[in-house]
Design a protein around this motif. Structure first.
Motif: not given
Length: 318
Positions: A182-205
Motif C-alpha cells: 500500500r505504501g509503495l503504490s506509486i511508480s516510479p519510486l523516488p530514491y536516493a543513493p546513501l552509500a556505494e552499496d545502499l540506496t533508499i527508495s520510498w512511496g506512498f498510498e
C-alpha cells in the motif's frame, strides 16, 4: 594610460571567459565546495535550461547555444535543441540533488560537466553540433546514474526479503506484505543513493501521503530493510514536534545492517516531516529535525545509537 586600461579590460574579459569555459563560476556569495552536489544544484546549476541562464546573464558564454535553442529547426523533433537542453539540465540537477557530498557519484557528475560545457561553447551557432553534444551528455548522465545507483527493486527481491514473514499480521489486521505494498503504490519510486552499496527508495498510498513504505537496497537490488511509516509526511512543517501517532516500524533480517540504515532513515524521516524537497534555508530548522528523536522501532530488535553522520536533507526529492 587609456591603452593600458584597455589591455586590462581585455585581460579581465578573457579571464572571465576562460573561467566559464573551465566550468568555474565566480560569485561574491559563498561558493560551495567543489564536490558538494546538493549545494551546487541550488546555486551554480540552479536553472532549468540554458535559455534561463542566458536570460539571467547576457555575458554567459552559452549565448550561442541559446541562439541555437531559439533558431535551429531540426528535421526530427527528437533533435529539438530546446527539448534536449531542458532534458539534460533537469536530469543533471536531479542527479546533483541525489548524489550527496564528496561521493563517487557526485565526483563523476562534476568532473564530466566541465568538458561538456567546453564542447558546447566550441560549437558556436552550429545547430547539429549543439544537438550532438547535448545528446551525448544526456546518454552520459544516464550511464553515470546507472553506474552509481542501485537498480530498482524487483517484486522478486521484495518478496525474497519478506519471506514467510510477509504474512505477519500487524495491529490493524493487515499482513506485513499488504501494508508494505500500500505504501509503495506509486511508480516510479523516488530514491536516493546513501552509500556505494545502499540506496533508499520510498512511496506512498495514492491520495494518502501519510501512509508510506521505505525500502533499503544494495547494488544488485537486494532488499536489506523495510520501514512502514505513518503520520509523518509534512507533519513537521512550521512545528518542532511530530504528532503522537506518528510512527516508523522498521523490519530488518540482519541486525548488523541497522548501523548502516539508521542514519539514512533518520535523514529521510526529517526530510519527509518537512515535506521533501527541503532547501534548508530557515536557520536551525533542518538541524533540529536531523537530531529529532524519530519514533522508530525495529521489529524484535533494540535500536543502536546512531554514531555516524546523518546525511543532508537536501538529497531527498519526490
Amino acid at each position: 594610460m587609456k591603452q593600458a586600461n584597455g589591455r586590462l579590460k581585455n585581460t579581465l574579459l578573457a579571464t572571465g571567459a576562460l573561467l566559464w569555459a573551465a566550468g568555474a563560476c565566480v560569485s561574491w556569495a559563498a561558493v560551495p565546495e567543489k564536490y558538494d552536489c546538493p549545494a551546487l544544484a541550488l546555486s551554480k546549476y540552479n536553472y532549468d535550461g540554458l535559455v534561463e541562464l542566458c536570460n539571467k546573464d547576457p555575458q554567459t558564454p552559452f549565448q550561442n547555444a541559446c541562439w541555437v535553442d531559439y533558431n535551429y529547426k531540426p528535421k526530427a523533433w527528437v533533435d529539438n535543441p530546446s527539448l534536449l537542453d531542458s532534458t539534460v539540465q533537469v536530469h543533471f540537477r536531479r542527479d546533483l540533488l541525489r548524489a550527496g557530498k564528496n561521493t563517487p557519484y557526485c565526483k563523476a557528475l562534476i568532473d564530466t560537466q566541465g568538458p561538456y560545457e567546453r564542447k558546447l561553447i566550441a560549437c558556436g551557432k552550429n545547430g547539429p553540433c549543439v544537438v550532438q553534444v547535448m545528446g551525448e551528455r544526456s546518454r552520459q548522465l544516464a550511464g553515470i546514474e546507472k553506474r552509481y545507483t542501485a537498480p530498482g527493486v524487483t517484486r522478486e527481491a521484495f518478496e525474497a526479503f519478506l519471506g514467510k514473514e510477509g504474512s505477519l499480521r500487524l495491529d490493524d489486521g493487515q499482513t506485513l506484505e499488504q501494508r508494505a505494498i500500500r505504501g509503495l503504490s506509486i511508480s516510479p519510486l523516488p530514491y536516493a543513493p546513501l552509500a556505494e552499496d545502499l540506496t533508499i527508495s520510498w512511496g506512498f498510498e495514492p491520495h494518502n501521503a501519510q501512509l508510506q513504505s521505505v525500502l533499503f537496497s544494495g547494488a544488485q537490488g537486494k532488499v536489506f530493510a523495510l520501514a512502514l511509516v505513518d503520520k509523518l509526511y509534512y507533519e513537521g512543517e512550521g512545528k518542532t514536534a511530530l504528532p503522537k501517532d506518528a510512527r516508523i516500524r522498521l523490519f530488518v533480517r540482519d541486525p548488523g545492517q541497522l548501523a548502516r540504515i539508521l542514519p539514512g532513515l533518520q535523514a529521510w524521516a526529517a526530510a519527509d516531516a518537512l515535506g521533501m524537497d527541503v532547501a534548508c534555508n530557515k536557520p536551525g530548522v533542518c538541524e533540529h529535525w536531523r537530531q529529532y528523536p524519530m519514533p522508530i522501532t525495529a521489529y524484535r530488535l533494540p535500536l543502536p545509537k546512531i554514531n555516524t553522520p546523518v546525511p543532508a536533507l537536501g538529497r531527498f526529492h519526490q
